[in-house]
Every structure is written in structure tokens, then in C-alpha cells.
Write an enzyme that holds these catalytic residues in place. Sequence first.
Site, PDB file in Angstrom:
ATOM      1  N   GLY B  49     -13.237  -5.295 -12.168  1.00  0.00           N
ATOM      2  CA  GLY B  49     -14.590  -4.817 -12.433  1.00  0.00           C
ATOM      3  C   GLY B  49     -15.433  -6.032 -12.753  1.00  0.00           C
ATOM      4  O   GLY B  49     -15.166  -6.760 -13.723  1.00  0.00           O
ATOM      5  N   ALA B  50     -16.470  -6.260 -11.939  1.00  0.00           N
ATOM      6  CA  ALA B  50     -17.191  -7.525 -12.022  1.00  0.00           C
ATOM      7  C   ALA B  50     -17.712  -7.867 -13.427  1.00  0.00           C
ATOM      8  O   ALA B  50     -17.468  -8.983 -13.912  1.00  0.00           O
ATOM      9  CB  ALA B  50     -18.320  -7.534 -10.995  1.00  0.00           C
ATOM     10  N   ARG B  91     -10.864 -15.866  -9.061  1.00  0.00           N
ATOM     11  CA  ARG B  91     -11.255 -14.912  -8.004  1.00  0.00           C
ATOM     12  C   ARG B  91     -12.601 -15.385  -7.465  1.00  0.00           C
ATOM     13  O   ARG B  91     -13.647 -14.969  -7.950  1.00  0.00           O
ATOM     14  CB  ARG B  91     -11.362 -13.479  -8.547  1.00  0.00           C
ATOM     15  CG  ARG B  91      -9.985 -12.871  -8.795  1.00  0.00           C
ATOM     16  CD  ARG B  91     -10.047 -11.389  -9.101  1.00  0.00           C
ATOM     17  NE  ARG B  91     -10.424 -10.603  -7.941  1.00  0.00           N
ATOM     18  CZ  ARG B  91     -10.769  -9.302  -8.024  1.00  0.00           C
ATOM     19  NH1 ARG B  91     -10.793  -8.693  -9.184  1.00  0.00           N
ATOM     20  NH2 ARG B  91     -11.079  -8.630  -6.939  1.00  0.00           N
ATOM     21  N   GLN B 208      -9.278   4.603  -7.552  1.00  0.00           N
ATOM     22  CA  GLN B 208      -9.828   4.274  -8.870  1.00  0.00           C
ATOM     23  C   GLN B 208     -10.157   5.527  -9.685  1.00  0.00           C
ATOM     24  O   GLN B 208     -10.126   5.488 -10.918  1.00  0.00           O
ATOM     25  CB  GLN B 208     -11.110   3.434  -8.732  1.00  0.00           C
ATOM     26  CG  GLN B 208     -10.898   2.040  -8.160  1.00  0.00           C
ATOM     27  CD  GLN B 208     -11.079   2.002  -6.655  1.00  0.00           C
ATOM     28  OE1 GLN B 208     -10.891   3.005  -5.967  1.00  0.00           O
ATOM     29  NE2 GLN B 208     -11.429   0.845  -6.124  1.00  0.00           N
ATOM     30  N   ASP B 249     -23.020  -1.174  -6.301  1.00  0.00           N
ATOM     31  CA  ASP B 249     -22.795  -2.616  -6.237  1.00  0.00           C
ATOM     32  C   ASP B 249     -24.093  -3.368  -6.003  1.00  0.00           C
ATOM     33  O   ASP B 249     -24.257  -4.487  -6.487  1.00  0.00           O
ATOM     34  CB  ASP B 249     -21.776  -2.939  -5.158  1.00  0.00           C
ATOM     35  CG  ASP B 249     -20.381  -2.544  -5.612  1.00  0.00           C
ATOM     36  OD1 ASP B 249     -20.081  -1.337  -5.591  1.00  0.00           O
ATOM     37  OD2 ASP B 249     -19.626  -3.431  -6.039  1.00  0.00           O
ATOM     38  N   ASN B 259     -22.319   1.015  -2.252  1.00  0.00           N
ATOM     39  CA  ASN B 259     -21.342   1.402  -3.272  1.00  0.00           C
ATOM     40  C   ASN B 259     -20.011   1.708  -2.584  1.00  0.00           C
ATOM     41  O   ASN B 259     -19.899   1.655  -1.364  1.00  0.00           O
ATOM     42  CB  ASN B 259     -21.847   2.603  -4.086  1.00  0.00           C
ATOM     43  CG  ASN B 259     -21.012   2.862  -5.329  1.00  0.00           C
ATOM     44  OD1 ASN B 259     -20.663   1.916  -6.037  1.00  0.00           O
ATOM     45  ND2 ASN B 259     -20.670   4.102  -5.593  1.00  0.00           N
ATOM     46  N   LYS B 260     -19.016   2.020  -3.386  1.00  0.00           N
ATOM     47  CA  LYS B 260     -17.655   2.285  -2.906  1.00  0.00           C
ATOM     48  C   LYS B 260     -17.650   3.261  -1.739  1.00  0.00           C
ATOM     49  O   LYS B 260     -18.378   4.245  -1.736  1.00  0.00           O
ATOM     50  CB  LYS B 260     -16.852   2.870  -4.071  1.00  0.00           C
ATOM     51  CG  LYS B 260     -15.393   3.086  -3.817  1.00  0.00           C
ATOM     52  CD  LYS B 260     -14.670   1.804  -3.493  1.00  0.00           C
ATOM     53  CE  LYS B 260     -14.830   0.769  -4.591  1.00  0.00           C
ATOM     54  NZ  LYS B 260     -14.531  -0.597  -4.185  1.00  0.00           N
TER      55      LYS B 260
END
Lengths: 360, 360
Positions: B49-50, B91, B208, B249, B259-260
Site C-alpha cells: 500500500g503506497a 521497490r 485484497q 490510484d 483504480n484496481k
Amino acid sequence: MEGIYRSLQWCGDSLRLLDQRELPLRTIYIDLRTPTDVATAIREMVVRGAPAIGATAAYGLALATYEKRDTTWSEALGYLRRSAALLAAARPTAVNLTWAIEQVMSQVENTASGSSANPDAETESAEGLHARVLSIARRIEESDRATNVALSRHGQSLVPEGATIIHHCNTGSLATVDYGTALGVIRAAAEAHKHIHVLVDETRPRLQGARLTSWELQQLEIPHEIIVDGAAAHLMRCRQIDLCIVGCDRVAANGDVANKIGTYHLSLAAKAHGIPFYVAAPCSTIDLATPHGDAIEIEYRSDDEVLVCNGLRLAPLGARACNPAFDITPADCITAFVTELGVVYPPYSANLAAVCRRKP
Amino acid sequence: MEGIYRSLQWCGDSLRLLDQRELPLRTIYIDLRTPTDVATAIREMVVRGAPAIGATAAYGLALATYEKRDTTWSEALGYLRRSAALLAAARPTAVNLTWAIEQVMSQVENTASGSSANPDAETESAEGLHARVLSIARRIEESDRATNVALSRHGQSLVPEGATIIHHCNTGSLATVDYGTALGVIRAAAEAHKHIHVLVDETRPRLQGARLTSWELQQLEIPHEIIVDGAAAHLMRCRQIDLCIVGCDRVAANGDVANKIGTYHLSLAAKAHGIPFYVAAPCSTIDLATPHGDAIEIEYRSDDEVLVCNGLRLAPLGARACNPAFDITPADCITAFVTELGVVYPPYSANLAAVCRRKP
């Protein structure tokens, strides 16, 4: 491309089943020689898909009469009746199973009751009984194959050259006796030398797309990619998708369709993008006694189908799932039905009734 | 309900991380004492998770200066710089990681270059350097928490009493430093004593929803059920669904959202049923330099995310997947954005720009 693999095959003295529990990682055939073996195979899901199970049970009865071919007619009939009860109990909820066993037994019993008054040569021998049972089993198998081939040929005319097609669940040879319904349409398009590409909805929770449809397309050498069910709308937005095609469990009189969960979601995305959405529906699935989709009860299945994968738990202990196995796609989301008697367009109330009247 | 679990927590001489690789079946905390340990934990996805990764890296730098607190200022600074390079490489694609490290390093380096001309008491001691780095890390953590809490309070006003809510992916404390975004709105509604029920999209392929969101809702004692992504439309048709809420995002200037994968599909079903579809979007995700969604590149990820589950292959060997990780939901599918500065309604081009001008 026919004959590459078969969910079931009569081998003269045994019934050969493709073991679907081992797919897609291993292709194993099992030869069964007794009705008890067949009942076990149905119960343990060596074979699944309602039409495939029906034909399997009919051949299970042929194995019973083959086993007793050197005994008397009445001994063979007694064993046949016990075998019928055993097979019918293997998966009590599968409608085609009961239907196929009844097809065999009603025709045999009619002969049997007739024969007590007026026995003829055929019914006097156990071998004659076997010949009769085998011939009914073959008819059940052939009828399913012929229906699917006819349906698929009608359907393939809807597939443009070079089409990209989204398919949901599994509707191929594995789910039927042979050739398949929606996957049969895709197969017929490939056999007509159309260069098609299939996007295979993985079809959660049971993953029939990833496990079975992808395997069938591999055997048929039809190019395809597996997608998660949630990706279909995105791919419709980004790529040229020409059509969606799915099978169905039941069609109501007004054209509403019950099919595997995710079908309705897919149809909404197709509608939003102006992409044709076809339902492959043998006439036997059209139920004019059901007025509309809301009259169809939706089965909710075990949480574990969603929460466990490959024997390992995905979700926290104590978490629950809501797991409807089917959904209803309303008629206004469906571009056309593909049946063995031709393609049926709206208005569905009139045109589905008309096609049912033409059923032989 | 605050403080039940934390993705990360500074413990004075160590950083405690909740090991997300073990969720949802085991809740294990790991105490890290060196920047090398932190880099390994980020690389191995102990934390994901950023925003969570960004704050973790900042605390990783605080561990570096803590380790060197009894040395000289210049020795501690040298070690800090090496640690920053190590953490940034853990990362390389995560934007927040680089951003957080730059926040720390630019402030420290500014002081460092200033101090060579005019050293003051704080920069002369390694302990002073540690105090400075720790204070920046705390500010990054606090700022994320404050943003999420503010956003969630604005959002919960949109949640009716007794609402059933569909949520996609994971947007909770685990994905952020604390409280979450879309899941923060749900949490705030529960904290406001609304009796809500959440339908958790499992969110294939990485699950998730099933793995993390369900676990978070369990910890928060918020009633919920996990559903397969393809079931959302059916449940909208059969049950009273009051709203959908998702994170994002990136938000383009015109209101299109990345988004996802599965978000766009869900939004189409919501639109077809007239159900409000909300996007929780901290102002930091609004990118006015991106005119619309088609300017956002969609990442395609490894086939194995789709084809393998729990280490076991689902699909036939040789089968391929098409695996877009994100999708674009067009602005016209979005009822409103929930930001920390309030709820933003259409027209988005004007109103998103206006909210960005109000950012402190």
C-alpha cells in the site's frame, strides 16, 4: 477438429470417462465396467455437466445389461432396475440424470409389461435387453450431440471473421455429451476457418473458465486468454470486442435467462458498450411455464466455494461469503438466442414460443 | 475503534510492522531495528500500500540515525544517505516511497549544507540528526492519518443509516498509514453508530478484498460478507444496495479515475441500477496534469496472478492470461468524490480544480 477428446465414450464392453477432477493439469481417462463404478464416478464428479451426466447414467444401465447378457431376461431386468435406483441416487439434484434413467427404464418397462402378455424373441433374451438399452443410450448421446452441432452452426453465422469473443463459465464438450453450446458456437466458427480470439472469463468461484474452458480451447487449438471476471468491462473499453456468448440453465417465457453467476454483470458491460450479447440455448432449456426471471429460484451455495481455493483458505477464519450460484439476465440485455432451430431475436415472448412449437 | 491494529508503529527504538504476508490467517507483528531490515520488509511485502510504504521508509531512516546516535553527526549523515539509497531501491516503482525518502533527505540536506557555513547545536550532534529525521517521519505518518480521518468524516455523511455498501479492493489501515480511505468512510459510518453491512468484492486476481478488507472489517467488528466480483450486479438487482465506495490510484482533471481492475465493471452495474458510486480520493491523488483517463497508462501484470492461487496452478499449463492491474472509470459513472476537504460533485473539471486550489 472433432474427436480430440470426449467427456464420455462407449467402448463396447466399457464406458470411458475423461476424469474432469484431474483437469486441467492431467488428462486421464477411466474405463468403467459396472453400474456401481458409474454411480461412483458421477457422485465423485469424474463427469459433471447435466447433459453429460444424463448420457453417462444411460450407459451405466447398458453396462448392467452387458454384465448380465449371458443370464436370463428376467435376471438381467432385475439387475437393471437395481442399477437404475443406484444411478439415480448418485446425484439426486441433477435433472438430466433422472430424465435419462427414466428414458431407458420407461421404454424397457413398457416392453416388459407388454411382453408378459405377448413375449417376443427380443425380450426373451438378456442379450436382446442389452441391445435395447444400449440403443436408447446411444440415442440420448446422439440427440445431445446433434442438438449442439445444429445450434453451433446457426450461431457461428453471428461470429465475424477476426472476432474477439468473451465467454463465461464452461459450455463445451465437457459440460455436454459433445461439441458444447456457447463453446460449440466458438468451435464452429474456428472450424469455418474464422480467425477468432477468445477472452475466457475465469468464472469465480468455481473457475470453470480457467480450469475447463481454457483446457478445451487448448485441445481445439483456438487462441485465447484467461481474464478475471472484473476485467471484461475494461477490455470492452480498450479493445475491439465483437461479441459475448454464454450458455444458460433456463430461459423464461419472456426471454429472461438464468445462468452462472457473473453472466448478468457481463451483459450489463456489453450493453453499455453496444456489444452483442448472445445466449446459446437448446430448446430443452426454454421453459414457457416460467413467465419471467423473477420466478426462477436462485441457488445459494456453500461459503467455501468462495473462501477456499485449492484446499487452502483465502479469507480470515470466521468470515462469511454470500454465494449465489446463478443470476438472472433480463431479456433486454440479450441480443439474440441461439437454438438448434435457428437464431431467435426479440420480441422474445412471441418468438421463443414460436420456436418451441417447431420442436420435433 | 481506533488503535485495534496498525500497519506500522514507531516503538522508540524499533519499527513494528504488521506482517501482511501472513494475513488473514495469522496476525504477526515484526520489530525492525535497522534500515536494512526495513528495506527487506518492503521488498518482501511485509507492508504494502503506497502510503504505508512511504511512512515505513521514513521510519527506516529514523532507525538509521537512531543506530548512529552515539557517533558523530557526519558519520550518522553518511549512514543515513546510504540507508536512503538502500530503501529507495526496495521497490523502485512505488511513488510514495521515493517521495517520503525525499521529504526526509531534502530537509536534512538543506540543514546539512546550511550548517557547513553556520553550524548550530542541533546539527552538530548525531542525536540532533535523529530527532530531526524522527520528527519528519512522524509528520508524514500524522499527515496521512489526518487526511484519512478528515476524508472519512466527510464521506460518512453520505452513508444512510442501515446501508448496505459494496466495497472493492483494500483501502483500509493496511493500505495506508492508518484509518484508510474508502474503508475509512465505512469505519467512520460505523463509529457514528450507523448499522451498516458491507459486501466485500473479493477483488481478483490478488484477492485484497477476501484477504485484507474482510480481515480489517473483522477487527472493526463491522458486519460483512465476501462476494465474487461477478456477483455485484446480481445483488444490486435482488437486494437493497445503497452505495458503492472505492479508493483510487489517480484522478484525472476531468474526473476519470484509475483504480484496481474491476472498479469500472462495478461502476457500470451501479449506474444501471441507479446506485450512488463514490470514489474516496485524498487530494494528493488528484492529478490536474492528466487531462483524462485515456492519458493514464494501465499496467499489465504477470499471468501468474490470475493462473496460480495459493501456490497451485488453476489453469492448464501453457494457458495465458490477460491481466490488466487497473482500469479507468469514466467521470460520468462517478456520483461524487470524497476528499479531505469535502465531497466534490460534478462538474468535475471545475470542482476538482477548485478543491486542489484549497489544498494547504
